[in-house]
Scaffold this motif. Structure first.
Motif, PDB file in Angstrom:
ATOM      1  N   PRO A   2       0.814  -1.218   0.000  1.00  0.00           N
ATOM      2  CA  PRO A   2       0.000   0.000   0.000  1.00  0.00           C
ATOM      3  C   PRO A   2       0.848   1.269   0.000  1.00  0.00           C
ATOM      4  O   PRO A   2       2.001   1.251   0.436  1.00  0.00           O
ATOM      5  N   ARG A   3       0.254   2.337  -0.472  1.00  0.00           N
ATOM      6  CA  ARG A   3       0.967   3.621  -0.531  1.00  0.00           C
ATOM      7  C   ARG A   3       1.215   4.194   0.855  1.00  0.00           C
ATOM      8  O   ARG A   3       2.130   4.991   1.046  1.00  0.00           O
ATOM      9  N   ILE A   4       0.387   3.819   1.818  1.00  0.00           N
ATOM     10  CA  ILE A   4       0.628   4.146   3.233  1.00  0.00           C
ATOM     11  C   ILE A   4       0.729   2.799   3.941  1.00  0.00           C
ATOM     12  O   ILE A   4      -0.258   2.065   4.006  1.00  0.00           O
ATOM     13  N   LEU A 170      -5.295   3.965  -2.294  1.00  0.00           N
ATOM     14  CA  LEU A 170      -4.176   3.750  -1.380  1.00  0.00           C
ATOM     15  C   LEU A 170      -3.309   2.551  -1.772  1.00  0.00           C
ATOM     16  O   LEU A 170      -2.394   2.179  -1.036  1.00  0.00           O
ATOM     17  N   GLY A 171      -3.600   1.957  -2.939  1.00  0.00           N
ATOM     18  CA  GLY A 171      -2.764   0.866  -3.434  1.00  0.00           C
ATOM     19  C   GLY A 171      -2.901  -0.427  -2.653  1.00  0.00           C
ATOM     20  O   GLY A 171      -1.970  -1.232  -2.604  1.00  0.00           O
TER      21      GLY A 171
END
Length: 198
Positions: A2-4, A170-171
């Motif tokens: 995930p991006r975060i 958010l990937g």
């Protein structure tokens, strides 16, 4: 990834650990969207309460109609996590997940009932940008499901649009729920500290 990055159990406070434990027991693994949203604990709690309340309130539609519409939204938005998780939920409901391979041909496939076709078409119309819902379509849905059923269906389709777009932005990708491997997928960075669900 995930991006975060999600919050691992070792970095979680007591309340978040409790949330993770509940999720593990319910799903076999902590859903990655939970670990990511855990950076904002108040929203995580609000989201969990909302999901539980929606689940308890959703009794007007047959599970097959509701779940197929939600699955279609996930597929149309392109959220692999939601497709994965939604397939697992359908399997747990005792629904035939093999037919999901025919969903793009839902209008003519014998794998889908007339009611399911209406729900899938409505999911497509609501998810399109711009939305393409028509008066005629809603009239058909009202005749099939009644006003309460149409409201429930609309709510679930809108909610899945929220989930799928949140996860995609958010990937967050598929986690192994469909394959049954989710119980072996740890919370981020927990692989060295936890080997099995609590």
């Amino acid at each position: 990834m995930p991006r975060i990055p999600g919050i691992p159990t070792r970095d979680a406070g007591p309340l978040l650990r409790l949330i993770y434990r509940f999720a593990r027991r319910r799903f076999g693994a902590v859903p990655e969207p939970v670990t990511v949203s855990a950076h904002h604990l108040k929203l995580t709690i609000a989201g969990a309460r909302h999901e539980l309340a929606v689940q308890r309130a959703s009794k007007s539609l047959p599970a097959n109609v509701r779940e197929i519409a939600v699955y279609r939204v996930a597929q149309q938005v392109g959220c692999s996590w939601c497709v994965d998780f939604g397939t697992m939920l359908q399997r747990h409901e005792g629904l035939d997940i093999q037919r999901l391979q025919q969903i793009d041909a839902y209008q003519t496939s014998p794998a889908y009932s007339a009611a399911e076709r209406l729900a899938i078409g409505y999911a497509d119309a609501m998810t399109a940008n711009p939305m393409s819902v028509t008066d005629e379509q809603v009239a058909e849905l009202r005749a099939e499901f009644g006003d309460k059923g149409v409201l429930e269906l609309t709510y679930h389709i809108a909610l899945e649009n929220h989930r799928a777009r949140f996860n995609s932005a958010l990937g967050i990708t598929d986690q192994g729920f469909t394959s049954g491997a989710a119980c072996r997928v740890p919370v981020p960075a927990d692989a060295a500290t936890e080997s099995a669900p609590e």
